[in-house]
Structure formats: structure tokens, C-alpha cells
Scaffold this motif. Structure first.
Motif, PDB file in Angstrom:
ATOM      1  N   GLN A  80       0.695  -1.290   0.159  1.00 46.50           N
ATOM      2  CA  GLN A  80      -0.009  -0.132   0.009  1.00 46.50           C
ATOM      3  C   GLN A  80       1.012   1.331  -0.025  1.00 46.50           C
ATOM      4  O   GLN A  80       0.623   2.380  -0.675  1.00 46.50           O
ATOM      5  N   VAL A  81       1.840   1.305   0.759  1.00 51.91           N
ATOM      6  CA  VAL A  81       2.694   2.330   0.924  1.00 51.91           C
ATOM      7  C   VAL A  81       3.429   2.878  -0.405  1.00 51.91           C
ATOM      8  O   VAL A  81       3.654   3.840  -0.803  1.00 51.91           O
ATOM      9  N   ASN A  82       4.053   1.741  -1.033  1.00 53.63           N
ATOM     10  CA  ASN A  82       4.829   1.649  -2.269  1.00 53.63           C
ATOM     11  C   ASN A  82       4.095   1.621  -3.570  1.00 53.63           C
ATOM     12  O   ASN A  82       4.695   1.463  -4.547  1.00 53.63           O
ATOM     13  N   LEU A  83       2.607   1.282  -3.338  1.00 52.93           N
ATOM     14  CA  LEU A  83       1.873   1.297  -4.482  1.00 52.93           C
ATOM     15  C   LEU A  83       2.492   0.110  -5.686  1.00 52.93           C
ATOM     16  O   LEU A  83       2.646   0.473  -6.697  1.00 52.93           O
ATOM     17  N   VAL A  84       2.847  -0.991  -5.167  1.00 49.11           N
ATOM     18  CA  VAL A  84       3.164  -2.519  -5.755  1.00 49.11           C
ATOM     19  C   VAL A  84       2.252  -3.450  -5.515  1.00 49.11           C
ATOM     20  O   VAL A  84       1.479  -3.215  -4.385  1.00 49.11           O
ATOM     21  N   SER A  85       2.288  -4.266  -6.332  1.00 47.45           N
ATOM     22  CA  SER A  85       1.331  -5.563  -6.371  1.00 47.45           C
ATOM     23  C   SER A  85       2.035  -6.566  -5.226  1.00 47.45           C
ATOM     24  O   SER A  85       3.333  -6.463  -5.168  1.00 47.45           O
ATOM     25  N   SER A  86       1.253  -7.380  -4.855  1.00 44.63           N
ATOM     26  CA  SER A  86       1.891  -8.363  -3.786  1.00 44.63           C
ATOM     27  C   SER A  86       2.792  -9.402  -4.716  1.00 44.63           C
ATOM     28  O   SER A  86       3.638  -9.622  -4.084  1.00 44.63           O
ATOM     29  N   GLY A  87       2.411  -9.571  -5.856  1.00 46.22           N
ATOM     30  CA  GLY A  87       3.287 -10.370  -6.622  1.00 46.22           C
ATOM     31  C   GLY A  87       4.786  -9.989  -6.827  1.00 46.22           C
ATOM     32  O   GLY A  87       5.853 -10.553  -6.541  1.00 46.22           O
ATOM     33  N   GLY A  88       4.819  -8.539  -7.257  1.00 38.19           N
ATOM     34  CA  GLY A  88       6.151  -8.003  -7.385  1.00 38.19           C
ATOM     35  C   GLY A  88       6.818  -7.849  -5.960  1.00 38.19           C
ATOM     36  O   GLY A  88       8.078  -7.999  -6.031  1.00 38.19           O
ATOM     37  N   LEU A  89       6.030  -7.536  -4.958  1.00 40.84           N
ATOM     38  CA  LEU A  89       6.653  -7.279  -3.726  1.00 40.84           C
ATOM     39  C   LEU A  89       7.389  -8.718  -3.167  1.00 40.84           C
ATOM     40  O   LEU A  89       8.490  -8.686  -2.517  1.00 40.84           O
ATOM     41  N   THR A  90       6.742  -9.806  -3.388  1.00 41.17           N
ATOM     42  CA  THR A  90       7.138 -11.187  -3.141  1.00 41.17           C
ATOM     43  C   THR A  90       8.753 -11.389  -3.432  1.00 41.17           C
ATOM     44  O   THR A  90       9.434 -11.932  -2.666  1.00 41.17           O
ATOM     45  N   LYS A  91       8.726 -11.129  -4.993  1.00 47.86           N
ATOM     46  CA  LYS A  91      10.114 -11.266  -5.503  1.00 47.86           C
ATOM     47  C   LYS A  91      11.102 -10.369  -4.715  1.00 47.86           C
ATOM     48  O   LYS A  91      12.360 -10.703  -4.486  1.00 47.86           O
ATOM     49  N   VAL A  92      10.772  -9.067  -4.267  1.00 49.56           N
ATOM     50  CA  VAL A  92      11.505  -8.189  -3.524  1.00 49.56           C
ATOM     51  C   VAL A  92      12.056  -8.537  -2.360  1.00 49.56           C
ATOM     52  O   VAL A  92      13.088  -8.761  -1.897  1.00 49.56           O
ATOM     53  N   LEU A  93      11.092  -9.265  -1.514  1.00 50.24           N
ATOM     54  CA  LEU A  93      11.070  -9.414  -0.228  1.00 50.24           C
ATOM     55  C   LEU A  93      12.203 -10.842  -0.193  1.00 50.24           C
ATOM     56  O   LEU A  93      12.857 -10.982   0.878  1.00 50.24           O
ATOM     57  N   ASN A  94      11.940 -11.823  -1.243  1.00 46.61           N
ATOM     58  CA  ASN A  94      12.713 -13.012  -1.186  1.00 46.61           C
ATOM     59  C   ASN A  94      14.260 -12.389  -1.440  1.00 46.61           C
ATOM     60  O   ASN A  94      14.975 -13.192  -0.933  1.00 46.61           O
ATOM     61  N   SER A  95      14.479 -11.547  -2.231  1.00 44.49           N
ATOM     62  CA  SER A  95      15.718 -11.080  -2.559  1.00 44.49           C
ATOM     63  C   SER A  95      16.471 -10.246  -1.409  1.00 44.49           C
ATOM     64  O   SER A  95      17.643 -10.517  -0.873  1.00 44.49           O
ATOM     65  N   LEU A  96      15.700  -9.679  -0.693  1.00 41.51           N
ATOM     66  CA  LEU A  96      15.855  -8.801   0.407  1.00 41.51           C
ATOM     67  C   LEU A  96      16.456  -9.752   1.685  1.00 41.51           C
ATOM     68  O   LEU A  96      17.462  -9.634   2.480  1.00 41.51           O
ATOM     69  N   GLU A  97      15.573 -10.819   1.767  1.00 38.80           N
ATOM     70  CA  GLU A  97      15.709 -11.946   2.871  1.00 38.80           C
ATOM     71  C   GLU A  97      17.023 -12.631   2.664  1.00 38.80           C
ATOM     72  O   GLU A  97      18.159 -12.845   3.288  1.00 38.80           O
ATOM     73  N   GLN A 111      -2.177 -15.945  10.819  1.00 41.20           N
ATOM     74  CA  GLN A 111      -1.326 -17.077  10.387  1.00 41.20           C
ATOM     75  C   GLN A 111      -0.937 -17.173   9.063  1.00 41.20           C
ATOM     76  O   GLN A 111      -0.262 -17.774   8.657  1.00 41.20           O
ATOM     77  N   ARG A 112      -2.127 -16.467   8.176  1.00 34.48           N
ATOM     78  CA  ARG A 112      -1.601 -16.500   6.545  1.00 34.48           C
ATOM     79  C   ARG A 112      -0.725 -15.438   6.289  1.00 34.48           C
ATOM     80  O   ARG A 112      -0.275 -15.689   5.196  1.00 34.48           O
ATOM     81  N   SER A 113      -0.310 -14.356   7.296  1.00 34.02           N
ATOM     82  CA  SER A 113       0.504 -13.415   6.871  1.00 34.02           C
ATOM     83  C   SER A 113       1.738 -13.682   7.552  1.00 34.02           C
ATOM     84  O   SER A 113       1.923 -14.235   8.830  1.00 34.02           O
ATOM     85  N   ARG A 114       2.913 -13.150   7.151  1.00 33.52           N
ATOM     86  CA  ARG A 114       4.465 -12.994   7.717  1.00 33.52           C
ATOM     87  C   ARG A 114       4.710 -11.516   7.742  1.00 33.52           C
ATOM     88  O   ARG A 114       4.475 -10.747   7.041  1.00 33.52           O
ATOM     89  N   LEU A 115       5.160 -11.214   9.062  1.00 36.77           N
ATOM     90  CA  LEU A 115       5.665  -9.866   9.278  1.00 36.77           C
ATOM     91  C   LEU A 115       7.158  -9.806   8.721  1.00 36.77           C
ATOM     92  O   LEU A 115       7.915 -10.552   8.587  1.00 36.77           O
ATOM     93  N   VAL A 116       7.339  -8.581   7.933  1.00 37.17           N
ATOM     94  CA  VAL A 116       8.603  -8.406   7.358  1.00 37.17           C
ATOM     95  C   VAL A 116       9.414  -7.236   8.305  1.00 37.17           C
ATOM     96  O   VAL A 116       8.793  -6.370   8.789  1.00 37.17           O
TER      97      VAL A 116
END
Length: 166
Positions: A80-97, A111-116
Motif C-alpha cells: 500500500q505504501v509503495n503502490l506495488v502488487s503483492s506478486g512484485g513485492l514477494t520477489k523483492v522480499l525474497n531477494s532482501l531476505e 497465520q496466513r501473513s508474515r511480518l517483514v
């Protein structure tokens, strides 16, 4: 002879000369907004590259850091803050992790969500990058606008950005 890149005002003058009799004020305003965005974005990308970050990674880390302690958000909030799709964010988060810049854990409430969360390494990196980006943007703005002009610009941009809230 190589083509010379036209300034935004030269581009607008060329546009006016080719579009006779029409009021192009709205097009001029929008083109100036887009050009200003591009100037600041291009400059920020130079810094991102120095820190081996792409735009999505920089934005995700910055949104976590600017959130304040404990530097933790849900992926939905980051989207929401970055105006990106969840699919696009997943790839970003995988890389950052994978780079050790964030960690993820199960959300106690959902339980369906993970905190970053920013790691210490991620916090240090984004603070250094943000400091440089903000200093460069400050110089650009102060070179172009007085304090009063910046205040007026902020008020006008706030007014424009409220259009999306209606």
C-alpha cells in the motif's frame, strides 16, 4: 551530429507550435510534474545502484525504516505504501531476505501473513542510502526553490494528491 536532448520547456514550446489553437495548459502541467519526478527518481537510482539495490528493494527497505521501531510491517502495508502488487513485492522480499537485509516471521494475529522486519544490516544500509538520497534531493530543491516556494509547492501537491482520496 548527435540529437540534443531538449529541456522540458523546449519540449513544451515544440508541442505548442505543433498544436495550434488548443489550450495545452493541462498537458504542460502534467509534463512538468512527470519531468520533475523523473529528475528526482533518476538521481535516487544512482544512489540505489551504489548500494546494489533496485527500486523495489530500496522502497521496501525505506518504508520499513521510515515506519519507526520495531521496523516491521505486513507485506500488505508495504504494498500500500509503495503502490506495488503483492506478486512484485514477494520477489523483492525474497531477494532482501536472501541478502540478510530483512527477516520474516509468522504474524501472531493472522497465520496466513508474515511480518517483514529490517535486520540490523538492512537498517544500516537503508539509513546510509536514505541519508545520501535525501541530501541530494535537499540540494536540488534548495537550488531551485526558496523556502516559501517549497511550502507552496507542498501545499499544492497535497491538494492534488487528495484527488485520489475522493
Amino acid at each position: 551530429m548527435a540529437d540534443r536532448i531538449l529541456s522540458i520547456e523546449e519540449t513544451l514550446e515544440q508541442m505548442r507550435s505543433c498544436w495550434h489553437g488548443e489550450d495545452l495548459a493541462v498537458a504542460e502541467t502534467i509534463k512538468r510534474l512527470f519531468r520533475a519526478r523523473e529528475l528526482f527518481f533518476s538521481d535516487a537510482k544512482i544512489v540505489m545502484e551504489q548500494f546494489n539495490l533496485n527500486v523495489g528493494e530500496f522502497d521496501a527497505l525505506a518504508s520499513l525504516r521510515l515506519q519507526g521501531p520495531p521496523y516491521e510491517q505486513t507485506p500488505s502495508n508495504i504494498c500500500q505504501v509503495n503502490l506495488v502488487s503483492s506478486g512484485g513485492l514477494t520477489k523483492v522480499l525474497n531477494s532482501l531476505e536472501k541478502s540478510g537485509l530483512i527477516s520474516r516471521r509468522q504474524c501472531a494475529d493472522d497465520q496466513r501473513s508474515r511480518l517483514v522486519k529490517l535486520t540490523d544490516k538492512g537498517k544500516k544500509l537503508i539509513e546510509e542510502a536514505l541519508e545520501i538520497v535525501l541530501a541530494r534531493h535537499e540540494k536540488q530543491l534548495s537550488d531551485a526553490l526558496s523556502r516559501e516556494e517549497r511550502d507552496m509547492l507542498n501545499k499544492l501537491l497535497m491538494k492534488i494528491n487528495q484527488l485520489g482520496m475522493r
